[in-house]
Design a protein around this motif. Structure first.
Motif, PDB file in Angstrom:
ATOM      1  N   HIS A  22      22.184  47.717 -13.985  1.00  0.00           N
ATOM      2  CA  HIS A  22      21.619  47.345 -12.438  1.00  0.00           C
ATOM      3  C   HIS A  22      20.360  47.035 -12.386  1.00  0.00           C
ATOM      4  CE1 HIS A  22      25.748  48.170 -10.506  1.00  0.00           C
ATOM      5  NE2 HIS A  22      25.929  49.011 -11.502  1.00  0.00           N
ATOM      6  N   GLY A  23      19.659  47.559 -13.116  1.00  0.00           N
ATOM      7  CA  GLY A  23      18.040  47.379 -12.828  1.00  0.00           C
ATOM      8  C   GLY A  23      17.622  46.182 -13.608  1.00  0.00           C
ATOM      9  N   VAL A  24      18.318  45.749 -14.936  1.00  0.00           N
ATOM     10  CA  VAL A  24      17.433  44.610 -15.813  1.00  0.00           C
ATOM     11  C   VAL A  24      18.625  43.619 -16.220  1.00  0.00           C
ATOM     12  CG1 VAL A  24      16.483  44.113 -17.969  1.00  0.00           C
ATOM     13  CG2 VAL A  24      15.919  46.319 -16.613  1.00  0.00           C
ATOM     14  N   LEU A  25      19.606  43.971 -16.856  1.00  0.00           N
ATOM     15  CA  LEU A  25      20.742  43.256 -17.359  1.00  0.00           C
ATOM     16  C   LEU A  25      21.370  42.130 -16.434  1.00  0.00           C
ATOM     17  CD1 LEU A  25      22.049  45.420 -20.151  1.00  0.00           C
ATOM     18  CD2 LEU A  25      20.221  43.514 -20.480  1.00  0.00           C
ATOM     19  N   LYS A  26      21.767  42.666 -15.228  1.00  0.00           N
ATOM     20  CA  LYS A  26      22.374  41.795 -14.243  1.00  0.00           C
ATOM     21  C   LYS A  26      21.512  40.861 -13.899  1.00  0.00           C
ATOM     22  CE  LYS A  26      25.343  43.342 -10.422  1.00  0.00           C
ATOM     23  NZ  LYS A  26      25.841  44.313  -9.417  1.00  0.00           N
ATOM     24  N   ASN A  27      20.251  41.012 -13.665  1.00  0.00           N
ATOM     25  CA  ASN A  27      19.181  40.002 -13.500  1.00  0.00           C
ATOM     26  C   ASN A  27      18.962  39.259 -14.447  1.00  0.00           C
ATOM     27  OD1 ASN A  27      17.239  39.081 -11.439  1.00  0.00           O
ATOM     28  ND2 ASN A  27      15.580  39.896 -12.768  1.00  0.00           N
ATOM     29  N   TRP A  28      18.978  39.526 -15.658  1.00  0.00           N
ATOM     30  CA  TRP A  28      18.913  38.500 -16.973  1.00  0.00           C
ATOM     31  C   TRP A  28      19.997  37.541 -16.796  1.00  0.00           C
ATOM     32  CZ3 TRP A  28      17.454  41.345 -22.072  1.00  0.00           C
ATOM     33  CH2 TRP A  28      16.141  42.166 -22.027  1.00  0.00           C
ATOM     34  N   VAL A  29      21.090  37.865 -16.612  1.00  0.00           N
ATOM     35  CA  VAL A  29      22.432  37.459 -16.551  1.00  0.00           C
ATOM     36  C   VAL A  29      22.228  36.204 -15.445  1.00  0.00           C
ATOM     37  CG1 VAL A  29      24.880  37.150 -16.181  1.00  0.00           C
ATOM     38  CG2 VAL A  29      23.930  39.031 -17.594  1.00  0.00           C
ATOM     39  N   LYS A  30      21.892  36.477 -14.491  1.00  0.00           N
ATOM     40  CA  LYS A  30      21.492  35.548 -13.327  1.00  0.00           C
ATOM     41  C   LYS A  30      20.450  34.586 -13.663  1.00  0.00           C
ATOM     42  CE  LYS A  30      19.683  35.613  -8.371  1.00  0.00           C
ATOM     43  NZ  LYS A  30      18.111  35.387  -8.662  1.00  0.00           N
ATOM     44  N   CYS A  37      15.185  31.125 -20.872  1.00  0.00           N
ATOM     45  CA  CYS A  37      14.899  32.362 -20.831  1.00  0.00           C
ATOM     46  C   CYS A  37      14.848  32.785 -22.471  1.00  0.00           C
ATOM     47  CB  CYS A  37      15.977  33.346 -20.396  1.00  0.00           C
ATOM     48  SG  CYS A  37      16.132  33.220 -18.580  1.00  0.00           S
ATOM     49  N   LEU A  38      14.008  33.664 -22.660  1.00  0.00           N
ATOM     50  CA  LEU A  38      13.816  34.323 -23.884  1.00  0.00           C
ATOM     51  C   LEU A  38      13.697  35.849 -23.636  1.00  0.00           C
ATOM     52  CD1 LEU A  38      10.548  32.220 -24.822  1.00  0.00           C
ATOM     53  CD2 LEU A  38      12.610  32.346 -26.348  1.00  0.00           C
ATOM     54  N   PHE A  39      14.828  36.786 -24.422  1.00  0.00           N
ATOM     55  CA  PHE A  39      14.926  38.066 -24.294  1.00  0.00           C
ATOM     56  C   PHE A  39      14.698  38.734 -25.730  1.00  0.00           C
ATOM     57  CE2 PHE A  39      17.997  36.573 -20.812  1.00  0.00           C
ATOM     58  CZ  PHE A  39      17.138  36.634 -19.637  1.00  0.00           C
ATOM     59  N   ALA A  70      27.335  42.174 -24.006  1.00  0.00           N
ATOM     60  CA  ALA A  70      28.338  42.743 -23.472  1.00  0.00           C
ATOM     61  C   ALA A  70      28.215  42.370 -21.784  1.00  0.00           C
ATOM     62  CB  ALA A  70      28.683  44.226 -23.775  1.00  0.00           C
ATOM     63  N   ALA A  71      27.018  42.816 -21.331  1.00  0.00           N
ATOM     64  CA  ALA A  71      26.480  42.483 -20.273  1.00  0.00           C
ATOM     65  C   ALA A  71      26.632  41.081 -19.452  1.00  0.00           C
ATOM     66  CB  ALA A  71      25.119  43.178 -19.872  1.00  0.00           C
ATOM     67  N   GLY A  72      26.725  40.119 -20.411  1.00  0.00           N
ATOM     68  CA  GLY A  72      26.866  38.698 -20.028  1.00  0.00           C
ATOM     69  C   GLY A  72      25.726  37.881 -20.206  1.00  0.00           C
ATOM     70  N   VAL A  73      24.631  38.441 -21.334  1.00  0.00           N
ATOM     71  CA  VAL A  73      23.728  37.571 -21.485  1.00  0.00           C
ATOM     72  C   VAL A  73      24.171  36.645 -22.678  1.00  0.00           C
ATOM     73  CG1 VAL A  73      21.633  37.493 -22.939  1.00  0.00           C
ATOM     74  CG2 VAL A  73      22.019  39.197 -21.174  1.00  0.00           C
ATOM     75  N   ALA A  78      20.248  31.565 -23.389  1.00  0.00           N
ATOM     76  CA  ALA A  78      18.977  32.145 -23.471  1.00  0.00           C
ATOM     77  C   ALA A  78      18.764  32.561 -24.862  1.00  0.00           C
ATOM     78  CB  ALA A  78      18.972  33.445 -22.689  1.00  0.00           C
ATOM     79  N   SER A  79      17.671  32.862 -25.375  1.00  0.00           N
ATOM     80  CA  SER A  79      17.014  33.017 -26.687  1.00  0.00           C
ATOM     81  C   SER A  79      16.936  34.569 -26.954  1.00  0.00           C
ATOM     82  CB  SER A  79      16.085  32.097 -27.253  1.00  0.00           C
ATOM     83  OG  SER A  79      16.140  30.925 -27.257  1.00  0.00           O
ATOM     84  N   ILE A  80      17.834  35.012 -27.905  1.00  0.00           N
ATOM     85  CA  ILE A  80      17.607  36.579 -28.251  1.00  0.00           C
ATOM     86  C   ILE A  80      16.978  36.688 -29.430  1.00  0.00           C
ATOM     87  CG2 ILE A  80      19.041  38.539 -28.476  1.00  0.00           C
ATOM     88  CD1 ILE A  80      21.034  37.390 -26.545  1.00  0.00           C
TER      89      ILE A  80
END
Length: 400
Positions: A22-30, A37-39, A70-73, A78-80
């Motif tokens: 809720h604090g990070v990953l949801k925002n990354w997915v958006k 994006c680079l994560f 799993a969270a949707g990245v 995006a580059s991981i």
């Protein structure tokens, strides 16, 4: 050259929980659908506080990437990659350390805060003092435009911006810079050149901040400029030198509204978490054992949802009808605490179901994760090498 790129990372120090989602990953997915994006897995950063127990880092790296997926990245969006697989981060960190005043590091607010919070650890190391500088290198190596952060991280972005200004001022003054910049202005064409000069004057003489944004937009429109000329014009505009590094901007993200099982902030150190892919039975048991309003000793005692940690989870997982049902039922003792907890259990399991499903593919074939990261490492390294070529040349280390 200056792409509206986003960079963000996370330290591998254990299993990710719903607070991370809720604090990070949801925002990354958006964000991955809105920007390049680079994560990255910040494994070197994890060493700043876990240098004496690196095993937890090694154990967490691949699991954390699976949690991201799993969270949707989406690796096609995006580059991981892994920080330590792009050694240019370390080189830029080293070169920046040569020109960074010690006082700048000591005044970063989180430096003293973290020392107090982690008083049980030995943090009297250069690695800990210098971690804001490594964080800056992580951002600047990709010439990132935006960095998604919470309010507490804004001083780190401002620190990076100050570093960029200092670096460009010290090393952006190539011989004959003004003359070369004037030649570049002519290449804009008479109409755009005149507008550029007007905007430059407005910014430098009148401090008109809007003028600099308009001038940068003007330069972005000109397709035929070389990267070198574009850098010169960005620097000439601001009255510095050639723009070698780009100032990043904070992209403020909402604080996580995910409370822990005790009503406090969800955190591994508080032992009040539910992990992203936690077993269903474990989730049910944890919620059922959650403390409730201490005034509700018996089933027939009325309670107050505001004094109950479960109510905070209803804020995240329940709609208005369920929340109204909880308010009425709790205050009138019309429902018991176990009844009240069931919608929360259902909400969490529903949120986790697609995560478990997405993760399964990578758990069945771990090589898929390795391939995604190898591809991300390669893409990130290519961008990092371009920046370092310009940085070395600016400092005078471009010799062969």
């Amino acid at each position: 050259m200056y792409v509206e790129r986003i960079v963000s990372g996370m330290r591998p120090t254990g299993a990710l929980h719903l607070g991370h989602y809720h604090g990070v990953l949801k925002n990354w997915v958006k964000l991955q659908h809105e920007y390049p994006c680079l994560f990255f897995v910040a494994d070197w950063h994890a060493l700043t506080t876990n240098y004496d127990s690196p095993q937890i880092i090694e154990d967490s790296v691949w699991d954390m990437v699976i949690d991201w997926l799993a969270a949707g990245v989406d690796p096609s969006q995006a580059s991981i990659f892994i920080q330590s697989k792009v050694p240019e981060h370390a080189e830029l960190h080293l070169l920046l350390s040569m020109m960074t005043p010690l006082g700048w590091l000591e005044r970063v607010p989180t430096y003293k805060d973290q020392q107090e919070k982690l008083s049980h650890k030995d943090l009297s190391t250069y690695g800990f003092l210098g971690y804001p500088l490594l964080m800056s290198a992580d951002i600047l190596i990709y010439r990132a435009k935006y960095v998604p952060v919470g309010e507490d991280q804004i001083p780190h972005i401002e620190f990076s911006r100050e570093l960029v200004r200092r670096f460009n001022h010290l090393y952006g003054r190539e011989p004959g810079f003004a003359e070369k910049a004037q030649e570049a202005v002519k290449k804009l064409g008479s109409k755009k050149a005149k507008l550029y000069e007007e905007l430059r004057t407005r910014y430098q003489q009148e401090g008109d901040a809007a003028a600099i944004g308009q001038a940068q937009a003007l330069l972005d429109e000109v397709q035929h400029l070389s990267n070198v000329d574009r850098e010169r014009l960005f620097g000439y505009l601001e009255g510095t030198g050639k723009m070698i590094l780009q100032e990043p901007e904070a992209l403020l993200t909402e604080a996580s509204k995910m409370p822990g099982l005790d009503g406090g902030k969800m955190s591994k150190s508080y032992g009040n978490t539910i992990t992203l892919r936690e077993d269903e039975e474990s989730v049910r048991n944890k919620i059922k054992k959650m403390p409730t309003d201490p005034q509700r000793v018996r089933r027939t005692d009325p309670g107050d949802p505001e004094k109950c940690p479960v109510w905070q989870l209803h804020q995240v997982y329940s709609g208005s009808e369920v929340k109204e049902w909880v308010q009425k039922g709790c205050k009138s003792a019309g429902i018991g605490c176990l009844e009240c907890k069931q919608p929360v259990i259902d909400g969490i399991l529903k949120e986790q179901a697609p995560m478990r499903e997405r993760a399964q593919m990578y758990l069945d074939d771990p090589q898929l994760v390795r391939n995604i990261v190898a591809d991300g490492n390669e893409k990130a390294r290519k961008l990092a090498q371009e920046t370092m070529r310009d940085v070395r040349e600016a400092i005078g280390l471009g010799y062969n």
